[in-house]
Design an enzyme around this catalytic site. Structure first.
Site, PDB file in Angstrom:
ATOM      1  N   ASP A   1      -5.819  -3.736  -2.120  1.00 45.77           N
ATOM      2  CA  ASP A   1      -4.747  -3.432  -1.174  1.00 45.77           C
ATOM      3  C   ASP A   1      -4.144  -4.703  -0.569  1.00 45.77           C
ATOM      4  O   ASP A   1      -4.854  -5.566  -0.053  1.00 45.77           O
ATOM      5  CB  ASP A   1      -5.328  -2.554  -0.063  1.00 45.77           C
ATOM      6  CG  ASP A   1      -4.268  -1.853   0.763  1.00 45.77           C
ATOM      7  OD1 ASP A   1      -3.329  -2.529   1.225  1.00 45.77           O
ATOM      8  OD2 ASP A   1      -4.382  -0.629   0.949  1.00 45.77           O
TER       9      ASP A   1
ATOM     10  N   SER B   1       0.825  -1.195   0.000  1.00 45.49           N
ATOM     11  CA  SER B   1       0.000   0.000   0.000  1.00 45.49           C
ATOM     12  C   SER B   1       0.870   1.260   0.000  1.00 45.49           C
ATOM     13  O   SER B   1       1.661   1.460  -0.910  1.00 45.49           O
ATOM     14  CB  SER B   1      -0.974  -0.038   1.191  1.00 45.49           C
ATOM     15  OG  SER B   1      -2.031   0.852   1.005  1.00 45.49           O
TER      16      SER B   1
END
Length: 335
Positions: free
Chosen positions: A162, A48
């Site tokens: 993610d 991320s």
């Protein structure tokens, strides 16, 4: 004693950068602390925001990125929010990705100066996906796609979101693939026994020399005002979007905006809690040589206007962690 001798004998670092939204700015400060001590970062794995910072660093553009984020105020951040309200996510992240493309170009991961692994999650096969080749921007975009918040990346049959959903602190890629003198991991979703603020953790001498105005400091500390501004903007956006399939007929535009952003707050906070728990398991399974922990209470996931202080915090906590493990290695930044 032998372990400390080993750590002090070499300067090659494998760096693990965890997910955590705006708190990921602290990764920049950690990199600065390592470089100040003469360490060579030979491999990076990131998830991320950690994937974003790691990729930008490997592309040689971290100073330019740092300059940009340090000059963002919360209205600048608000302008980067490209709301879509699609069933797949509330935002597209295209404005942020356009900025990154202007910064690094369409560079391939195999052409980076150091090996980088970014981690995403495939919703279809319910497993981690490691990017080590191909477009850096695509790898970053997949890794930052917070489920329900940022729209996913479709790659063949994969639906990528993610990486923090399964692995917010990806230590294994650097352990498995690279030779280094030691591994440094940065967990920016760390639990703390009691809530601690960013201001409480920053060193006093740095606070004393802070060049910002008093008004700016008060503004940065006001999370409520930030949320209020975001909600005000989304209310305006809702006014031009027309009816949504599941809204109540007599629901006002203001109520719709507040309802959607309370959902978003809940998603982000829930995701934060999950990532914090998963990161603890990753650290227990593959203990790094140096662990730098940024408490998840220092700011909210979306406070991207606090870059300058979060970078300073990252450097400060990295200095402390490195001094504890390797007290004989001084920083050239002790100015």
């Amino acid at each position: 004693m032998n372990e400390l001798a080993h750590l002090a004998s070499g300067n090659k670092v494998a760096l693990v950068l965890g997910s955590g939204g705006a708190r990921g700015y602290a990764h920049i400060g950690v990199i600065e602390a390592l470089e100040a001590r003469g360490f060579e970062i030979i491999a990076v794995s990131g998830c991320s925001m950690g994937a974003l910072i790691g990729g930008i660093y490997a592309a040689g553009k971290l100073p330019e990125y740092r300059e940009w984020v340090c000059n963002l105020d919360y209205f600048d951040v608000l302008k980067l929010v490209d709301v879509t309200w699609s069933p797949m996510g509330a935002m597209r992240a295209s404005k942020v990705m356009s900025k990154l493309e202007a910064l690094v170009g369409d560079i391939l991961m195999e052409d980076l100066s150091i090996p980088v692994t970014t981690v995403a999650t495939d919703l279809v096969r319910q497993r981690e996906v490691w990017f080590q080749k191909g477009s850096l921007l695509r790898a970053i975009r997949a890794s930052i796609a917070v489920p329900g918040v940022i729209t996913p990346v479709h790659l063949g049959e994969q639906v990528l979101v993610d990486g923090g959903l399964l692995n917010p602190l990806p230590i294994m890629p650097v352990v498995a693939a690279h030779q280094a003198d030691f591994v440094v991991a940065v967990n920016v979703t760390a639990h703390s026994p009691l809530p601690v603020t960013l201001e409480e953790l920053l060193p006093k001498e740095e606070e004393a020399t802070d060049s910002r105005s008093e008004n700016e400091r008060e503004r940065d500390q006001s999370m409520g005002k930030w949320i209020g501004d975001v909600r005000a903007a989304t209310r305006k956006l809702w006014g031009g979007l027309g009816a949504n399939g599941d809204e109540e007929p007599d629901e006002t535009t203001e109520a719709r905006g507040k309802r959607e952003w309370s959902k978003l707050d809940m998603i982000l906070e829930s995701f934060d809690i999950t990532q914090a728990a998963l990161a603890k398991y990753k650290v227990a399974g593959y203990p790094p040589d140096v662990l730098i922990e940024i408490p998840k209470t220092v700011c909210s996931t979306y406070e991207f206007h606090r870059g300058r202080d979060l970078i300073r915090l990252g450097r400060h906590l990295a200095d402390q962690a490195l001094e504890r493990r390797m007290p004989s290695i001084a920083s050239d930044a002790a100015e």
